[in-house]
Design an enzyme around this catalytic site. Structure first.
Site: not given
Lengths: 325, 325
Positions: B162-165, B184-185, B241-242, B271, B289, B291
């Protein structure tokens, strides 16, 4: 009369073969269900004649036409339960004349339709269906040769028809940073969005139009060539209302010639016919009038239909009765 | 030194051929730009050797690798400006050793990535790309034989990271009636969503997972088979994310065998390689990729890159400097 009311009421289900979601609900309750689709090979007329006298209710799914002739073949018919919001596929004059009650699905589909409107908008401007085709084709390389999309943030979105669905669409688009305005017959009280009294000025001041109004004589072809030219070459139109809201022939020309940028369409003028010119366009997302069609909504609608049938035959109040005058 | 600082600084642009959005910005300002892609036919090594001495800055687009060897060929290199959020394609050890400064795109893509996350989610559960293919194939008839989607309202959505994105995704999903929780952590202060300290319990209590965290040793394959089995057969995963956040091989098996319901993927483990088994699945939406790739964001990012180049050569403060220790 006394005797027949003790027998399970006979309900005629008029639906396309695949739309079987209500069958189980009917069998779980004490209804005798007949199905028109099981005899689609014979003439519908023969089917109706042989069962005519017993049918007291029709359940209508998938908007198959119920013309005056259909109704007049059912002398005991008292109620038509539509598992749809629209009921213009039923001959309302004949129902009125006969005193046949009509109920519809109320607002059962509202949230799903609003969700699809937003989904179509993001799919068009971010080219989700187009890039999905691109990746599936195996073409993706490090060349970055797929087309770019556009940003939603700060875009001006004009909603045509701010009823229950239009309001749900607006509410969903607010946190994307869209600036909402709307056109409707009259300004709505207590609405924080700018009001436009006509669609031309709405198109002039907005990037995207989302059509959420019902189809009437006044709204037929409300999006004509002039509106599309005014919206302009970066303009996007989403239609989750009715196909007849857009002049479809002119829309195809405008898309092919870049008069507008793209469209997301759940509805078409002559369903299930879709102009073939649209099939090859990358700036178009097409949906088969499925905006309300989720598993959960169909279940809800079945429950509403069953509740209305039970209420009707128990002389209890109905939900979502259509006013016939 | 005095003399060379009066000449326009030489900027080497390392990018895929199609990603030309920054070229015009560079030419409008007083930079001498060299492009690696114009000599892709020759060896990059030769190109670097012949221009090496003059290059004081590299602009990196499209995440083409910038290994130690690349950097050591440029003795005058002082700064690498990444027009991306990620910078793991640059050899950070070599930059640290040489004292080369790195800047990235900051949060320029955040809104667009969040928009695409929501767009992918609606596309998967409402099958937008699938029904678009269906209508384009000319198969649409009154038979209603396309697959049904699911409702968004009241669905439980677990956000991983739950960061900025992640926060922007949560904010966008609220008016759809989704119930948000997150992993999250550490729990975030002032957040109205339920916190889960591990992804397994998040998967157990949610319908959908949206992966918004960065890829680290701790988050590599954070979505493994156990997480997918726990999420269950109606579960949907969106990954913006990744690629390495998901065990991709297991994910393909889970999709084919119905262990989970569907996925929407903007990123992949290797990718631009995409597992071919995904190409034929209807419960999958694939994006290359892309986004953050909107016309407006690329323009913003170009402006940030130019501003950083100008600031650097004028000894002014930089935006979005990457901390190298």
């Amino acid at each position: 009369m006394e005797e027949s009311s003790l027998l399970p009421p006979v309900v005629l289900v008029h639906r396309p073969p695949a739309l079987d979601f209500i069958d189980e609900h009917l069998s779980r309750h004490s209804f005798t269900a007949l199905y028109t689709h099981t005899s689609l090979e014979d003439s519908l007329q023969d089917f109706l004649s042989s069962h005519a006298a017993s049918v007291r209710a029709v359940v209508s799914l998938g908007r198959l036409p119920i013309p005056a002739e259909f109704i007049s073949n059912l002398p005991s018919l008292e109620i038509v339960v539509c598992a749809s919001v629209g009921f213009d596929h039923v001959d309302l004059d004949e129902c009125r004349r006969r005193g046949v009650v009509i109920t519809n699905a109320g607002d059962a589909y509202g949230e799903d339709v609003a969700d699809l409107a937003v989904g179509l908008l993001i799919s068009v401007i971010r080219r989700i269906a187009a890039v999905d085709r691109y990746v599936r084709s195996g073409q993706w390389t490090r060349l970055w040769d797929y087309p770019l999309g556009f940003k939603l943030n700060r875009k001006k979105v004009g909603i045509v028809g701010l009823g229950s669905i239009g309001s749900l669409v607006a509410k969903r688009l607010e946190p994307f940073g869209c600036i909402i305005s709307y056109n409707s017959r009259n300004p709505k009280p207590d609405v924080p969005y700018a009001y436009y009294s006509n669609i031309l000025s709405l198109a002039a001041d907005n990037d995207f139009l989302i059509l959420c109004c019902s189809l009437t004589d006044e709204t037929h072809h409300i999006v004509n060539r002039e509106v599309m030219e005014t919206l302009g070459k970066n303009g996007v139109i989403i239609n989750i209302g009715r196909g007849g809201l857009i002049d479809e022939k002119e829309m195809v020309k405008c898309l092919v010639n870049g008069v507008i940028w793209g469209v997301g369409l759940d509805v078409f003028e002559n369903e299930p016919e879709v102009p073939e010119e649209l099939f090859g366009l990358e700036n178009v997302v097409l949906s088969p009038h499925a905006a309300g069609m989720t598993a959960e909504s169909l279940n809800n609608i079945s429950e509403v239909a069953i509740a209305n049938l039970k209420a009707f035959f128990a002389d209890q109040p109905l939900m979502f009765t259509v006013q016939l005058d």
